[in-house]
Design an enzyme around this catalytic site. Sequence first.
Site, PDB file in Angstrom:
ATOM      1  N   PHE A 281       0.840  -1.206   0.000  1.00  0.00           N
ATOM      2  CA  PHE A 281       0.000   0.000   0.000  1.00  0.00           C
ATOM      3  C   PHE A 281       0.873   1.254   0.000  1.00  0.00           C
ATOM      4  CE2 PHE A 281      -1.812   3.532   2.459  1.00  0.00           C
ATOM      5  CZ  PHE A 281      -2.920   3.824   1.683  1.00  0.00           C
ATOM      6  N   ASP A 367     -29.029 -19.465  -9.457  1.00  0.00           N
ATOM      7  CA  ASP A 367     -27.615 -19.268  -9.122  1.00  0.00           C
ATOM      8  C   ASP A 367     -26.773 -19.274 -10.399  1.00  0.00           C
ATOM      9  OD1 ASP A 367     -24.934 -19.846  -7.619  1.00  0.00           O
ATOM     10  OD2 ASP A 367     -26.380 -19.553  -6.011  1.00  0.00           O
ATOM     11  N   ARG A 444     -10.051 -20.858  -9.542  1.00  0.00           N
ATOM     12  CA  ARG A 444     -11.286 -21.447 -10.078  1.00  0.00           C
ATOM     13  C   ARG A 444     -11.361 -21.229 -11.594  1.00  0.00           C
ATOM     14  NH1 ARG A 444     -17.733 -20.385  -9.044  1.00  0.00           N
ATOM     15  NH2 ARG A 444     -18.263 -22.498  -8.507  1.00  0.00           N
ATOM     16  N   ASP A 479     -21.485 -12.694  -5.977  1.00  0.00           N
ATOM     17  CA  ASP A 479     -20.450 -13.646  -5.580  1.00  0.00           C
ATOM     18  C   ASP A 479     -19.067 -13.126  -5.964  1.00  0.00           C
ATOM     19  OD1 ASP A 479     -19.460 -16.029  -4.614  1.00  0.00           O
ATOM     20  OD2 ASP A 479     -20.698 -17.302  -5.885  1.00  0.00           O
ATOM     21  N   MET A 480     -18.032 -13.719  -5.414  1.00  0.00           N
ATOM     22  CA  MET A 480     -16.647 -13.371  -5.733  1.00  0.00           C
ATOM     23  C   MET A 480     -15.811 -14.585  -5.370  1.00  0.00           C
ATOM     24  SD  MET A 480     -13.693 -11.776  -3.982  1.00  0.00           S
ATOM     25  CE  MET A 480     -12.446 -10.642  -4.508  1.00  0.00           C
ATOM     26  N   GLY A 529     -17.460 -17.009  -2.337  1.00  0.00           N
ATOM     27  CA  GLY A 529     -17.264 -18.431  -2.070  1.00  0.00           C
ATOM     28  C   GLY A 529     -17.708 -18.714  -0.646  1.00  0.00           C
ATOM     29  N   GLY A 530     -18.925 -18.272  -0.316  1.00  0.00           N
ATOM     30  CA  GLY A 530     -19.393 -18.304   1.068  1.00  0.00           C
ATOM     31  C   GLY A 530     -18.927 -17.057   1.776  1.00  0.00           C
ATOM     32  N   ASP A 535     -17.935  -8.857   6.098  1.00  0.00           N
ATOM     33  CA  ASP A 535     -17.388  -7.763   6.893  1.00  0.00           C
ATOM     34  C   ASP A 535     -18.365  -6.597   6.921  1.00  0.00           C
ATOM     35  OD1 ASP A 535     -16.756  -5.914   4.554  1.00  0.00           O
ATOM     36  OD2 ASP A 535     -15.551  -7.670   4.008  1.00  0.00           O
ATOM     37  N   GLU A 615     -40.501 -35.012   4.275  1.00  0.00           N
ATOM     38  CA  GLU A 615     -39.563 -33.868   4.261  1.00  0.00           C
ATOM     39  C   GLU A 615     -40.306 -32.577   3.913  1.00  0.00           C
ATOM     40  OE1 GLU A 615     -35.266 -35.845   3.046  1.00  0.00           O
ATOM     41  OE2 GLU A 615     -36.758 -35.551   1.469  1.00  0.00           O
TER      42      GLU A 615
HETATM   43  C1  DGJ Z   1     -19.866 -19.903  -4.478  1.00  0.00           C
HETATM   44  C2  DGJ Z   1     -21.097 -19.636  -3.678  1.00  0.00           C
HETATM   45  O1  DGJ Z   1     -20.794 -19.497  -2.335  1.00  0.00           O
HETATM   46  C3  DGJ Z   1     -22.108 -20.730  -3.945  1.00  0.00           C
HETATM   47  O2  DGJ Z   1     -23.203 -20.600  -3.121  1.00  0.00           O
HETATM   48  C4  DGJ Z   1     -22.478 -20.667  -5.398  1.00  0.00           C
HETATM   49  O3  DGJ Z   1     -23.153 -19.456  -5.655  1.00  0.00           O
HETATM   50  C5  DGJ Z   1     -21.253 -20.795  -6.267  1.00  0.00           C
HETATM   51  N1  DGJ Z   1     -20.200 -19.896  -5.887  1.00  0.00           N
HETATM   52  C6  DGJ Z   1     -21.591 -20.561  -7.701  1.00  0.00           C
HETATM   53  O4  DGJ Z   1     -20.487 -20.522  -8.497  1.00  0.00           O
END
Ligand code: DGJ
Length: 734
Positions: A281, A367, A444, A479-480, A529-530, A535, A615
């Site tokens: 930085f 998704d 990925r 997402d990222m 990725g979850g 944050d 279920e």
């Molecule tokens: C990561 C996300 O956390 C998942 O829930 C899903 O949306 C995938 N990416 C899709 O590529």
Amino acid sequence: MILYNAQDKTCTLHTRNSTYQMKVWDYHILLHTYYGPRLAGSDDLSYLFRRSDRGFSPNPSEAGGDRTFSLDTFPQEYSTCGVGDYRLPSIELELPSGSRTADLRYIKCEIRRGKYVLEGLPAFHGDEEEWETLRIVLRDAAAQVEVELLYGVLEEYDLITRAVLVRNVGDTAIRLCRCASLCLDFTRADLDFITFNGAHVMERCPSRAPLRPGIQSVDSVRGASSHQHNPFVVLCDKTAGEDCGLCYGAMLLYSGNFQAAAERDQFENARLVMGLNPYHFTWTLEPGAVFTAPEAAMVCSPAGFGQMSRQFHRAIRKNLIRDPWADRRKPVLINHWEATEADFTADRLVDIAREAPELGLELFVMDDGWFGRRNDDNAGLGDWLVNEEKLPGGLEALVERIKALGMEFGIWIEPEMVNEDSELYRAHPDWTLNVPGRKSSRGRNQLVLDFSRGDVRDHIYGQIKAVLSSADISYVKWDMNRSLTEVWSAALPAGRQGEVYHRYVLGVYEFAERMRRDFPHILIEGCAGGGGRFDGGMLYYTPQIWCSDNTDAVDRLRIQYGTSFCYPVSTMGAHVSAVPNGCTGRVTPMETRGVVAMSGTFGYEMDLSKCTPEEKEIIRRQAAIFKEHYDLIQDGDYYRLSDPFQNGRFTAWEHVSHDRREALVSLVTGQFHGAPPFLALQIRGLDPALRYRVNGGGTLYGGDVLMRAGYPLPILPGDYQGMQLYIQAEDEQV
Ligand code: DGJ
């Protein structure tokens, strides 16, 4: 309340349960005098300082022959660099001479009602009655730099926010090499440091250790706040627990590279410094230019972690999340990702959605996989055009089919990324972050777009805007899916490449703000990725964040437990998914999965068309329970009743209404073993003077009885059994 005492030159900040003080000391040096339990008055606490000639601790030149004053030995409000304080610096300037020092002296302060705002950055907000702002101006005369320290006081929630502005008031460019948002000095070091760490699919697990001599730190250099460490830390008494002990929580509202470092020094003092990571930085400040460091926020709780968390939760829900999502009920959703991944057609999606409304689910989320030539994760990112082979008739046709079923429609995007196998990359290979002469690393199988560049963002935004405008969409999952590498931007000269990481994050915020402005009705769920970007910075734009790609209920107990230390359940994306779980292979009862996901934003992630009638009945019941207790769960006070890392027998937690007349206790047992003990669970947060019924049963229990003697837990044979206790007050007094 903020008070300036001109005689003592002290500035005292009072919240409901805490007091914070600083003082202008000799030679206009701003010292930190106190942060701790609320004091009745605003007495000058500098009487605690001792002057002493300490070897190898230099004295400022103004001190002349006085060898008892050193920056190295007194607690500093915002630590400097290279001028006598050898502990963690908060700021570092590279001057035209090449020197790297910063020496800040107090100039003035002002106090006003309301809360400051930070241009282009996330920040807590609220109205004039709730907030007060303190602005302190410091100056480095030699460097011709002014530093503004901003403090926001949200008295009711014990929240003190901080931000820092650095202004070049000279006539030559200088370079900022470090600019922390928070510096907190303690005149004691017998403290524990708690950080929240993990990995992809196992985020935010607490780790607690005593401060040892030297520096301990957590950080991210991944370009996002990361799965590995969270920009939230706690310093606390060694004896602090859920309901006792002094603790200090500090969060950084930032979604990129951060650092939180705690130092125990030679004289048993401690310092916490938190802010932008100085790794890679630098920021050039031309004459007149201002740099704004991200906001940090602190809560001091004299009554343990529970109170600290509840104050953060209230402040985040009411003063960080923005309209309309601070108050509006969010829909129960169904997402098909774990059922199909990117391999689907419109008919398959409609099959999954068909019975959802009848089960009480309200939003269908499409998704990853609907755009470009995206059939797996090797192609298509960057081409935000509907794949009509998968969705004949386009997005509108599918949305109409879903809406005809009686559901809202949501969609997934990953705007920051590109696959090499995409039209976008073929047309603009130079739009990615990549270092000249090097081949870029893939994550990925995708590359990262240079979001520090306005032209790149404009192009992607244009595509996303067209998609969001083309149909009735009420939710977006942003997402990222990889960390940054080869961070270099073709849009900046060599001397400014140290700005790219931060400009990338500013670009993400700008993009998110545009989406909010153009589509205020759309609920945006953050995701990396979850929980790789969970944050306070992202929460300003995305009122909920997918907590983890790990949906296994047992692992989620740990992940959601750790997350709850700072973040409220209303922000934690949590779904019931199919078993065996795709991440852990574990089989848990459906009831248990529901109990765990309900302490989050709640939804499902499975192929409903494959569920058995039993279920489906459970889903119907769970959705009804969640909606019935929505306000209690999402807006109630949260109590951690046990620690899943310590207690193998059960994990329990509780939501209590503000008037303490209602509570929902959730519990999941551990592995079952023979000869189980008879356990009673002490409920928390009730009114000792009221009488309560548990799950509508015939017995009335005193609130004091449930809290002190406890409620007898049934023996639940089988592993990982879930249960809930709904506790409701009767009007009659004890
Ligand atoms: C990561 C996300 O956390 C998942 O829930 C899903 O949306 C995938 N990416 C899709 O590529």
